[in-house]
Design a protein around this motif. Structure first.
Motif, PDB file in Angstrom:
ATOM      1  N   ALA A  98       1.465  -6.494 -40.987  1.00 59.60           N
ATOM      2  CA  ALA A  98       2.645  -7.050 -41.654  1.00 59.60           C
ATOM      3  C   ALA A  98       3.205  -6.071 -42.685  1.00 59.60           C
ATOM      4  O   ALA A  98       4.418  -5.853 -42.754  1.00 59.60           O
ATOM      5  N   ILE A  99       2.353  -5.469 -43.478  1.00 60.06           N
ATOM      6  CA  ILE A  99       2.816  -4.519 -44.496  1.00 60.06           C
ATOM      7  C   ILE A  99       3.345  -3.251 -43.842  1.00 60.06           C
ATOM      8  O   ILE A  99       4.353  -2.684 -44.281  1.00 60.06           O
ATOM      9  N   PHE A 100       2.710  -2.807 -42.755  1.00 57.39           N
ATOM     10  CA  PHE A 100       3.193  -1.629 -42.027  1.00 57.39           C
ATOM     11  C   PHE A 100       4.591  -1.877 -41.477  1.00 57.39           C
ATOM     12  O   PHE A 100       5.491  -1.057 -41.638  1.00 57.39           O
ATOM     13  N   ILE A 101       4.795  -3.026 -40.825  1.00 60.17           N
ATOM     14  CA  ILE A 101       6.114  -3.390 -40.295  1.00 60.17           C
ATOM     15  C   ILE A 101       7.123  -3.507 -41.434  1.00 60.17           C
ATOM     16  O   ILE A 101       8.247  -3.002 -41.350  1.00 60.17           O
ATOM     17  N   ARG A 102       6.747  -4.158 -42.502  1.00 58.52           N
ATOM     18  CA  ARG A 102       7.609  -4.326 -43.672  1.00 58.52           C
ATOM     19  C   ARG A 102       8.068  -2.965 -44.208  1.00 58.52           C
ATOM     20  O   ARG A 102       9.234  -2.764 -44.514  1.00 58.52           O
ATOM     21  N   THR A 103       7.130  -2.036 -44.299  1.00 60.96           N
ATOM     22  CA  THR A 103       7.452  -0.703 -44.828  1.00 60.96           C
ATOM     23  C   THR A 103       8.340   0.067 -43.858  1.00 60.96           C
ATOM     24  O   THR A 103       9.318   0.694 -44.275  1.00 60.96           O
ATOM     25  N   LEU A 104       8.034   0.025 -42.575  1.00 64.49           N
ATOM     26  CA  LEU A 104       8.864   0.721 -41.583  1.00 64.49           C
ATOM     27  C   LEU A 104      10.300   0.174 -41.553  1.00 64.49           C
ATOM     28  O   LEU A 104      11.248   0.937 -41.401  1.00 64.49           O
ATOM     29  N   CYS A 105      10.434  -1.125 -41.700  1.00 67.13           N
ATOM     30  CA  CYS A 105      11.760  -1.744 -41.638  1.00 67.13           C
ATOM     31  C   CYS A 105      12.673  -1.287 -42.771  1.00 67.13           C
ATOM     32  O   CYS A 105      13.899  -1.376 -42.665  1.00 67.13           O
ATOM     33  N   ARG A 106      12.109  -0.782 -43.843  1.00 66.25           N
ATOM     34  CA  ARG A 106      12.932  -0.276 -44.947  1.00 66.25           C
ATOM     35  C   ARG A 106      13.754   0.928 -44.529  1.00 66.25           C
ATOM     36  O   ARG A 106      14.707   1.299 -45.202  1.00 66.25           O
ATOM     37  N   TYR A 107      13.404   1.560 -43.403  1.00 66.98           N
ATOM     38  CA  TYR A 107      14.131   2.730 -42.914  1.00 66.98           C
ATOM     39  C   TYR A 107      15.243   2.367 -41.934  1.00 66.98           C
ATOM     40  O   TYR A 107      15.933   3.253 -41.439  1.00 66.98           O
TER      41      TYR A 107
END
Length: 149
Positions: free
Chosen positions: A111-120
């Motif tokens: 979830a945190i990985f997806i959350r961080t990637l989505c910021r791009y």
């Protein structure tokens, strides 16, 4: 009729002050701005200590290749590390908010990985204009909430 229910039990109240509440849009905006400022300061300190001749001399130079090429990986490490290990960034500490799941549990690695990637995702920051939930929240199934009272 449910045989497990007795008249002595009290019904739950519709609002429980011990439960977290969603952080309003202006708090989310403050979080974003504070984190951006912090990341820019950190990137500037790193560039100034490693290659001071590459340090931007004015605001027009902030988009220099060195600054941007450092800022993006730094942003990933900052958001992923802070939210994965602590559930919050430094801005969220200041605004007393944190990242959680719909069950008020600490989000996992994915979830945190997806959350961080989505910021791009281009224009992701505009995704808050609709219903106040950003794509990085919706796609990772996470929420930013205020600390309970």
């Amino acid at each position: 009729m449910n045989s497990d229910f007795t008249d002595n039990e009290t019904a739950p109240t519709p609002f429980d002050e011990t439960m977290p509440t969603a952080a309003p849009g202006f708090i989310r905006f403050i979080n974003y701005m504070l984190d951006c400022i912090l990341l820019a300061v950190i990137a500037s300190i790193i560039i100034n200590s490693v290659a001071p001749e590459m340090m931007p001399k004015s605001f027009e130079d902030v988009s220099s290749g060195m600054f941007i090429s450092l800022l993006y990986p730094l942003q990933f490490v900052y958001y992923f590390g802070a939210e994965f290990f602590f559930g919050r960034t430094l801005a969220k500490v200041l605004t007393k908010t944190y990242v959680t799941t719909e069950f008020n549990e600490k989000p996992g690695f994915t979830a945190i990985f997806i959350r961080t990637l989505c910021r791009y995702i281009p224009f992701e920051y505009l995704s808050f204009l609709g219903n106040g939930i950003g794509w990085h929240d919706r796609l990772s199934k996470t929420y930013v909430v205020r600390n309970p009272k």
